[in-house]
Design a protein around this motif. Structure first.
Motif, PDB file in Angstrom:
ATOM      1  N   TYR A   1      28.942  20.708  33.667  1.00  0.00           N
ATOM      2  CA  TYR A   1      28.890  21.356  32.358  1.00  0.00           C
ATOM      3  C   TYR A   1      28.415  22.795  32.559  1.00  0.00           C
ATOM      4  N   PHE A   2      28.980  23.685  31.762  1.00  0.00           N
ATOM      5  CA  PHE A   2      28.694  25.114  31.888  1.00  0.00           C
ATOM      6  C   PHE A   2      28.220  25.680  30.550  1.00  0.00           C
ATOM      7  N   TRP A   3      27.513  26.801  30.640  1.00  0.00           N
ATOM      8  CA  TRP A   3      27.270  27.634  29.466  1.00  0.00           C
ATOM      9  C   TRP A   3      28.314  28.743  29.493  1.00  0.00           C
ATOM     10  N   LYS A   4      29.078  28.868  28.418  1.00  0.00           N
ATOM     11  CA  LYS A   4      30.121  29.892  28.342  1.00  0.00           C
ATOM     12  C   LYS A   4      29.611  31.084  27.565  1.00  0.00           C
ATOM     13  N   GLN A   5      29.561  32.217  28.220  1.00  0.00           N
ATOM     14  CA  GLN A   5      29.156  33.487  27.613  1.00  0.00           C
ATOM     15  C   GLN A   5      30.271  34.488  27.868  1.00  0.00           C
ATOM     16  N   GLY A   6      30.923  34.933  26.792  1.00  0.00           N
ATOM     17  CA  GLY A   6      32.096  35.765  26.992  1.00  0.00           C
ATOM     18  C   GLY A   6      33.135  34.984  27.786  1.00  0.00           C
ATOM     19  N   ASN A   7      33.687  35.595  28.824  1.00  0.00           N
ATOM     20  CA  ASN A   7      34.642  34.910  29.696  1.00  0.00           C
ATOM     21  C   ASN A   7      34.009  34.525  31.024  1.00  0.00           C
ATOM     22  N   LEU A   8      32.723  34.262  30.990  1.00  0.00           N
ATOM     23  CA  LEU A   8      31.983  33.912  32.194  1.00  0.00           C
ATOM     24  C   LEU A   8      31.282  32.578  31.999  1.00  0.00           C
ATOM     25  N   LEU A   9      31.359  31.726  32.995  1.00  0.00           N
ATOM     26  CA  LEU A   9      30.698  30.424  32.964  1.00  0.00           C
ATOM     27  C   LEU A   9      29.491  30.425  33.890  1.00  0.00           C
ATOM     28  N   GLN A  10      28.439  29.705  33.475  1.00  0.00           N
ATOM     29  CA  GLN A  10      27.287  29.478  34.347  1.00  0.00           C
ATOM     30  C   GLN A  10      26.956  27.995  34.291  1.00  0.00           C
ATOM     31  N   PRO A  11      26.907  27.320  35.443  1.00  0.00           N
ATOM     32  CA  PRO A  11      26.727  25.873  35.421  1.00  0.00           C
ATOM     33  C   PRO A  11      25.296  25.468  35.062  1.00  0.00           C
ATOM     34  N   PHE A  12      25.177  24.344  34.377  1.00  0.00           N
ATOM     35  CA  PHE A  12      23.882  23.690  34.232  1.00  0.00           C
ATOM     36  C   PHE A  12      23.642  22.876  35.502  1.00  0.00           C
ATOM     37  N   ALA A  13      22.408  22.919  36.004  1.00  0.00           N
ATOM     38  CA  ALA A  13      22.099  22.202  37.244  1.00  0.00           C
ATOM     39  C   ALA A  13      22.290  20.701  37.077  1.00  0.00           C
ATOM     40  N   ASP A  14      21.970  20.193  35.893  1.00  0.00           N
ATOM     41  CA  ASP A  14      22.093  18.767  35.620  1.00  0.00           C
ATOM     42  C   ASP A  14      21.979  18.551  34.115  1.00  0.00           C
ATOM     43  N   LEU A  15      22.048  17.293  33.698  1.00  0.00           N
ATOM     44  CA  LEU A  15      21.965  16.987  32.271  1.00  0.00           C
ATOM     45  C   LEU A  15      20.592  17.335  31.704  1.00  0.00           C
ATOM     46  N   ALA A  16      19.550  17.223  32.525  1.00  0.00           N
ATOM     47  CA  ALA A  16      18.201  17.574  32.057  1.00  0.00           C
ATOM     48  C   ALA A  16      18.101  19.050  31.725  1.00  0.00           C
ATOM     49  N   ALA A  17      18.748  19.903  32.522  1.00  0.00           N
ATOM     50  CA  ALA A  17      18.744  21.342  32.248  1.00  0.00           C
ATOM     51  C   ALA A  17      19.500  21.642  30.967  1.00  0.00           C
ATOM     52  N   MET A  18      20.600  20.927  30.742  1.00  0.00           N
ATOM     53  CA  MET A  18      21.346  21.115  29.507  1.00  0.00           C
ATOM     54  C   MET A  18      20.503  20.671  28.309  1.00  0.00           C
ATOM     55  N   ALA A  19      19.821  19.533  28.433  1.00  0.00           N
ATOM     56  CA  ALA A  19      18.975  19.042  27.348  1.00  0.00           C
ATOM     57  C   ALA A  19      17.810  19.991  27.082  1.00  0.00           C
ATOM     58  N   ALA A  20      17.284  20.626  28.123  1.00  0.00           N
ATOM     59  CA  ALA A  20      16.178  21.569  27.949  1.00  0.00           C
ATOM     60  C   ALA A  20      16.586  22.769  27.105  1.00  0.00           C
ATOM     61  N   ASN A  21      17.894  23.021  27.025  1.00  0.00           N
ATOM     62  CA  ASN A  21      18.410  24.105  26.196  1.00  0.00           C
ATOM     63  C   ASN A  21      18.960  23.602  24.860  1.00  0.00           C
ATOM     64  N   GLY A  22      18.718  22.313  24.579  1.00  0.00           N
ATOM     65  CA  GLY A  22      19.060  21.765  23.274  1.00  0.00           C
ATOM     66  C   GLY A  22      20.473  21.241  23.123  1.00  0.00           C
ATOM     67  N   TYR A  23      21.126  20.898  24.242  1.00  0.00           N
ATOM     68  CA  TYR A  23      22.515  20.444  24.165  1.00  0.00           C
ATOM     69  C   TYR A  23      22.692  19.075  24.807  1.00  0.00           C
ATOM     70  N   HIS A  24      23.801  18.427  24.405  1.00  0.00           N
ATOM     71  CA  HIS A  24      24.172  17.085  24.852  1.00  0.00           C
ATOM     72  C   HIS A  24      25.634  17.146  25.302  1.00  0.00           C
ATOM     73  N   PRO A  25      26.054  16.252  26.192  1.00  0.00           N
ATOM     74  CA  PRO A  25      27.471  16.262  26.598  1.00  0.00           C
ATOM     75  C   PRO A  25      28.451  16.201  25.434  1.00  0.00           C
ATOM     76  N   ASP A  26      28.061  15.544  24.342  1.00  0.00           N
ATOM     77  CA  ASP A  26      28.958  15.465  23.190  1.00  0.00           C
ATOM     78  C   ASP A  26      29.219  16.829  22.553  1.00  0.00           C
TER      79      ASP A  26
END
Length: 260
Positions: free
Chosen positions: A197-222
């Motif tokens: 899973y990535f964070w999309k900013q403009g036309n650039l992607l940055q990967p989340f290290a894992d699901l915990a990192a994504m959750a720490a930013n307030g997001y879920h795979p859904d």
């Protein structure tokens, strides 16, 4: 607090304090007690990390259910309804501090907090237009149901929430999404068939290290937008919550180029 490498702070601090300690010991031997005390007090305030001394960021009064986000300038910003608060923090109120009426009233009131980007699609009850929500309260009109389905999948209508007209002025309307291949900004993104899973900013992607990192930013795979498109990708992964994603008052996203 931003994506800050705090490991640099102790090294610089210890070096300065080591030098200052030598000076202060000399001053003490010279019996300059009061001056030494004043210098120590000043250094303690100057070098105290912001994350230690920071005031609570989520506050409310005992008399009202309204929760406010307090920015770095000690201005409070209301979450205008439960939906907006929930888009940022779910049903977790453990971080909310209850203030007395005088303390809360001493904080000036700023603009409302917008919906968290990428969590919902928004519309106002009196108009049919559906908007993608981007960082900083930017609304991108979606041109048609076909475009919405191409971006968000066949269940895109399940993501729509009503935005009361009275709150519409908290947002700015951006450029429309009028092509099936267009992707909104400030969203969790996944390339179809891949696990990352990535964070999309403009036309650039940055990967989340894992699901915990994504959750720490307030997001879920859904919450992810899934597409076949590949985009330039940064190698450094997002490993924790960072302000440019998790801060309710983060500025609108701007297109960026990869810097390594």
């Amino acid at each position: 607090m931003g994506d800050v490498n705090r490991s640099l702070f102790p090294r610089a601090t210890y070096l300065v304090l080591w030098l200052v300690t030598g000076i202060l010991e000399h001053m003490q031997r010279q019996r300059y007690f009061w001056w030494r005390t004043a210098v120590v007090a000043g250094l303690s305030l100057a070098w105290l990390p912001a994350w230690v001394s920071a005031a609570p960021q989520l506050v409310k009064s005992a008399a009202s259910p309204t929760v406010y986000f307090v920015d770095n300038g000690e201005v409070r910003h209301a979450f205008p309804n439960a939906l907006t608060y929930g888009s940022w923090y779910g049903d977790d109120f453990s971080g909310v501090t209850v203030l007395g009426p005088d303390a809360l009233g001493a904080l000036p009131l700023g603009p409302n907090v917008p919906l968290k980007p990428g969590k919902w699609l928004a519309k106002v009850p009196s108009a049919p237009t559906v908007y993608a929500v981007e960082q900083g309260g930017v609304l991108r009109p979606i041109a048609s149901a076909a475009v919405a389905a191409a971006i968000y999948g066949p269940q895109w209508q399940a993501k729509i929430v009503d935005l009361p007209e009275v709150f519409f002025e908290n947002y700015a309307v951006g450029e429309p999404l009028d092509r099936p291949y267009q992707l909104p900004n400030s969203v969790v993104y996944q390339v179809r068939g891949q696990r990352t899973y990535f964070w999309k900013q403009g036309n650039l992607l940055q990967p989340f290290a894992d699901l915990a990192a994504m959750a720490a930013n307030g997001y879920h795979p859904d919450d992810a937008v899934v597409s076949d498109r590949t985009l330039p990708t940064r190698s450094r992964a997002i490993a924790r919550g960072i302000a440019r994603i998790a801060d309710p008052l983060a500025s609108p996203e701007r297109p960026t180029q990869d810097c390594g």
